[in-house]
Design an enzyme around this catalytic site. Sequence first.
Site, PDB file in Angstrom:
ATOM      1  N   ILE A 117      -7.143 -10.949  15.134  1.00 45.87           N
ATOM      2  CA  ILE A 117      -7.537 -12.035  15.956  1.00 45.87           C
ATOM      3  C   ILE A 117      -6.920 -11.945  17.355  1.00 45.87           C
ATOM      4  CG2 ILE A 117      -6.393 -13.988  15.249  1.00 45.87           C
ATOM      5  CD1 ILE A 117      -9.037 -15.383  15.654  1.00 45.87           C
ATOM      6  N   ALA A 118      -7.370 -11.863  18.556  1.00 41.17           N
ATOM      7  CA  ALA A 118      -6.678 -11.878  19.902  1.00 41.17           C
ATOM      8  C   ALA A 118      -7.737 -12.455  20.764  1.00 41.17           C
ATOM      9  CB  ALA A 118      -6.440 -10.434  20.267  1.00 41.17           C
ATOM     10  N   VAL A 119      -7.192 -12.996  21.646  1.00 41.73           N
ATOM     11  CA  VAL A 119      -7.799 -14.045  22.575  1.00 41.73           C
ATOM     12  C   VAL A 119      -7.485 -13.754  23.987  1.00 41.73           C
ATOM     13  CG1 VAL A 119      -8.521 -16.366  23.402  1.00 41.73           C
ATOM     14  CG2 VAL A 119      -8.772 -15.817  20.915  1.00 41.73           C
ATOM     15  N   GLY A 121      -9.060 -23.503  22.244  1.00 44.96           N
ATOM     16  CA  GLY A 121      -9.950 -23.936  21.170  1.00 44.96           C
ATOM     17  C   GLY A 121     -10.681 -22.413  20.492  1.00 44.96           C
ATOM     18  N   ARG A 144      -9.683 -20.833  17.245  1.00 44.97           N
ATOM     19  CA  ARG A 144     -10.108 -21.908  16.136  1.00 44.97           C
ATOM     20  C   ARG A 144     -11.486 -21.966  16.042  1.00 44.97           C
ATOM     21  NH1 ARG A 144      -7.896 -28.024  15.809  1.00 44.97           N
ATOM     22  NH2 ARG A 144      -8.055 -28.178  13.531  1.00 44.97           N
ATOM     23  N   GLU A 170      -1.757 -11.907   7.536  1.00 46.43           N
ATOM     24  CA  GLU A 170      -0.550 -11.791   8.092  1.00 46.43           C
ATOM     25  C   GLU A 170      -0.409 -12.249   9.519  1.00 46.43           C
ATOM     26  OE1 GLU A 170      -1.252  -8.834   4.651  1.00 46.43           O
ATOM     27  OE2 GLU A 170      -2.401  -8.853   6.775  1.00 46.43           O
ATOM     28  N   ASN A 181       5.434 -15.196  16.195  1.00 46.60           N
ATOM     29  CA  ASN A 181       4.441 -15.565  16.841  1.00 46.60           C
ATOM     30  C   ASN A 181       4.228 -17.072  16.330  1.00 46.60           C
ATOM     31  OD1 ASN A 181       1.850 -16.001  17.938  1.00 46.60           O
ATOM     32  ND2 ASN A 181       0.987 -14.142  17.261  1.00 46.60           N
ATOM     33  N   TYR A 193      -2.503 -21.509  12.291  1.00 46.06           N
ATOM     34  CA  TYR A 193      -2.864 -21.267  10.979  1.00 46.06           C
ATOM     35  C   TYR A 193      -2.359 -22.458  10.166  1.00 46.06           C
ATOM     36  CZ  TYR A 193      -3.573 -16.380  12.661  1.00 46.06           C
ATOM     37  OH  TYR A 193      -4.057 -15.300  13.181  1.00 46.06           O
TER      38      TYR A 193
END
Length: 168
Positions: free
Chosen positions: A80-82, A90, A93, A114, A119, A126
């Site tokens: 997952i990357a933003v 958010g 999330r 993982e 990080n 999480y």
Amino acid sequence: MPTLQTRFVDRPMTEADIPAVMAMEREACLHPVHAWSDDNYRSSMRAGYWVRVRCEADSGRVVAVCVAMDGVDEVHLLNIAVARELHGQGVARSILAVLYDRCRQRQAPLLWLEVRPSNEPARALYRREGFVEVGVRKNYYPAAQGREDALVMKREVDMLNGASHALE
């Protein structure tokens, strides 16, 4: 003020998205070695994994990516990357909420992932989301100075409660 649901459009990732996803992820990651490669994305799409992008509704610019693999009674979040400018707003999330819906649809009560010990922002997210650390994979990730361990985390997903989200 637009909400996350009206600001963005979620859709399956295509081969044509790979350059934009790669650029967004290189910018978002602290070290380029942390980003996924174009081959990681291509092989995930070929394997039939759940690979989605989130784009700005007005411009179509890719601002996030999520890759998950279905298993027996579980889903495994692979990446997952933003976009960096959206960190802390958010977006991750809300993508996780979509992934919880995916778990419900698949009747998969466990979501695994993982994460790098280094990080801390992701680890904090999480933990806030109810993930717990259950193990360590030694030398799992490439790192600027060799290899870095991975913390294995899991979350039980409530199969009865949850709202419907985008990214289908």
